[in-house]
Enzyme design. Sequence first.
Site, PDB file in Angstrom:
ATOM      1  N   TYR A  32       4.494  14.907   3.443  1.00  0.00           N
ATOM      2  CA  TYR A  32       4.067  13.534   3.700  1.00  0.00           C
ATOM      3  C   TYR A  32       5.183  12.554   3.416  1.00  0.00           C
ATOM      4  CZ  TYR A  32       3.384  12.403  -1.313  1.00  0.00           C
ATOM      5  OH  TYR A  32       3.561  12.144  -2.643  1.00  0.00           O
ATOM      6  N   ARG A  51      14.262  12.018   5.206  1.00  0.00           N
ATOM      7  CA  ARG A  51      13.697  12.914   4.184  1.00  0.00           C
ATOM      8  C   ARG A  51      12.575  13.766   4.786  1.00  0.00           C
ATOM      9  NH1 ARG A  51      11.543  10.269  -1.155  1.00  0.00           N
ATOM     10  NH2 ARG A  51       9.873   9.623   0.253  1.00  0.00           N
ATOM     11  N   LYS A 150       8.788  16.951  -0.165  1.00  0.00           N
ATOM     12  CA  LYS A 150       7.653  16.051  -0.416  1.00  0.00           C
ATOM     13  C   LYS A 150       6.363  16.662   0.114  1.00  0.00           C
ATOM     14  CE  LYS A 150       6.712  11.061  -0.433  1.00  0.00           C
ATOM     15  NZ  LYS A 150       6.374  10.960  -1.854  1.00  0.00           N
ATOM     16  N   GLU A 182      10.684  13.122 -13.807  1.00  0.00           N
ATOM     17  CA  GLU A 182      10.351  11.874 -13.099  1.00  0.00           C
ATOM     18  C   GLU A 182       8.928  11.479 -13.453  1.00  0.00           C
ATOM     19  OE1 GLU A 182      10.422  12.650  -8.803  1.00  0.00           O
ATOM     20  OE2 GLU A 182       9.710  14.680  -9.179  1.00  0.00           O
TER      21      GLU A 182
HETATM   22  N1  PDD Z   1       5.523   8.856  -4.197  1.00  0.00           N
HETATM   23  N2  PDD Z   1       8.925  11.096  -7.243  1.00  0.00           N
HETATM   24  C1  PDD Z   1       7.710  11.497  -6.853  1.00  0.00           C
HETATM   25  C2  PDD Z   1       7.126  12.708  -7.482  1.00  0.00           C
HETATM   26  C3  PDD Z   1       7.014  10.789  -5.854  1.00  0.00           C
HETATM   27  O1  PDD Z   1       5.802  11.204  -5.461  1.00  0.00           O
HETATM   28  C4  PDD Z   1       7.607   9.622  -5.289  1.00  0.00           C
HETATM   29  C5  PDD Z   1       6.922   8.815  -4.217  1.00  0.00           C
HETATM   30  C6  PDD Z   1       8.873   9.230  -5.762  1.00  0.00           C
HETATM   31  C7  PDD Z   1       9.592   8.019  -5.211  1.00  0.00           C
HETATM   32  O2  PDD Z   1      10.045   8.243  -3.900  1.00  0.00           O
HETATM   33  P1  PDD Z   1      10.216   7.007  -2.882  1.00  0.00           P
HETATM   34  O3  PDD Z   1      11.088   6.034  -3.548  1.00  0.00           O
HETATM   35  O4  PDD Z   1      10.848   7.635  -1.692  1.00  0.00           O
HETATM   36  O5  PDD Z   1       8.824   6.476  -2.630  1.00  0.00           O
HETATM   37  C8  PDD Z   1       9.512   9.992  -6.722  1.00  0.00           C
HETATM   38  C9  PDD Z   1       4.788   8.185  -3.147  1.00  0.00           C
HETATM   39  C10 PDD Z   1       4.999   6.712  -3.129  1.00  0.00           C
HETATM   40  C11 PDD Z   1       3.317   8.571  -3.238  1.00  0.00           C
HETATM   41  O6  PDD Z   1       3.076   9.756  -3.486  1.00  0.00           O
HETATM   42  O7  PDD Z   1       2.438   7.741  -3.029  1.00  0.00           O
END
Ligand code: PDD
Length: 286
Positions: A32, A51, A150, A182
């Site tokens: 996703y 990505r 992801k 994280e």
């Molecule tokens: N989540 N780390 C994890 C585990 C994440 O699920 C996300 C993003 C990030 C940050 O990635 P980005 O800057 O590309 O959004 C880091 C999204 C927002 C979600 O699951 O809703």
Amino acid sequence: MRTVYVNGEYLPEDQAKVSIFDRGFLMADGVYEVTSVLGGKLVDFDGHVMRLQRSLSELDLAAPISMEELLAVHRELVAVNGIDEGMVYLQITRGAPADRDFVFPDPEVTPSTIVLFTQNKPGLAASPAAKKGMKVISIEDQRWGRRDIKTVQLLYPSMGKMMAKAAGADDAWMVEDGHVTEGTSNNAYIVKGNTIITRHLGTEILHGITRAAVLRFAKEAQMKVEERLFTIEEAKAADEAFITSATTFVMPVVEIDGAKIGSGAVGSVATRLREIYLEESRKAAI
Ligand code: PDD
């Protein structure tokens, strides 16, 4: 009622359907992306698409539509749903074979499933939470080993948010072998003096699109960036802490495991980075 996109069709949300045999449903076999919308435009769309392509190729999953079409679908959904601030969620799974089977289906026979929908979040950029800061707890990182992909396997992150809620906090930072990986749905940072510290990229964390942009802006603003391991103890002794993600942008963290970070108020580095990030993202949004 919201209009959503499923496998080539725009439909009212209550008419959109996916098979019970879909491997996203049965096996979390899917990936996703979440792209934020500011001023009716997509933030860092190219980063999210790049990505997505990487996630798909790591799992040998076929993209059901071209990346150009993907941009058109994002824009159409933002337009028909009248989104000014919010996000677009995109999911691609390995489709719905005739039966449940661990073996991947032949992609010629079983096309992948694609779903997109919007979430309207008026006031996202002006969020009061950014003035107050968040409280986080630390929990063990019990996710699988390929967090750079992801995938839709979000059970442990959901459990982490519930653990945080039960502890009266807003989110959790995950720890593996003594080091912070994280946040449950965001990247984690600490600030000491003029230096921003965040874990280096690898298979242990998601390579945040917001992370890449924020580190670039920080360097342009003459801040020092160290991409390396750090512990919860080091975080507790830091001057500031914050997180980044597509839905929170830059969000200050003021407490970790009940200990105040710095003065316990929102820090100036996080506040400045949030301002720069929002300003630059609005300018570059498409
Ligand atoms: N989540 N780390 C994890 C585990 C994440 O699920 C996300 C993003 C990030 C940050 O990635 P980005 O800057 O590309 O959004 C880091 C999204 C927002 C979600 O699951 O809703």
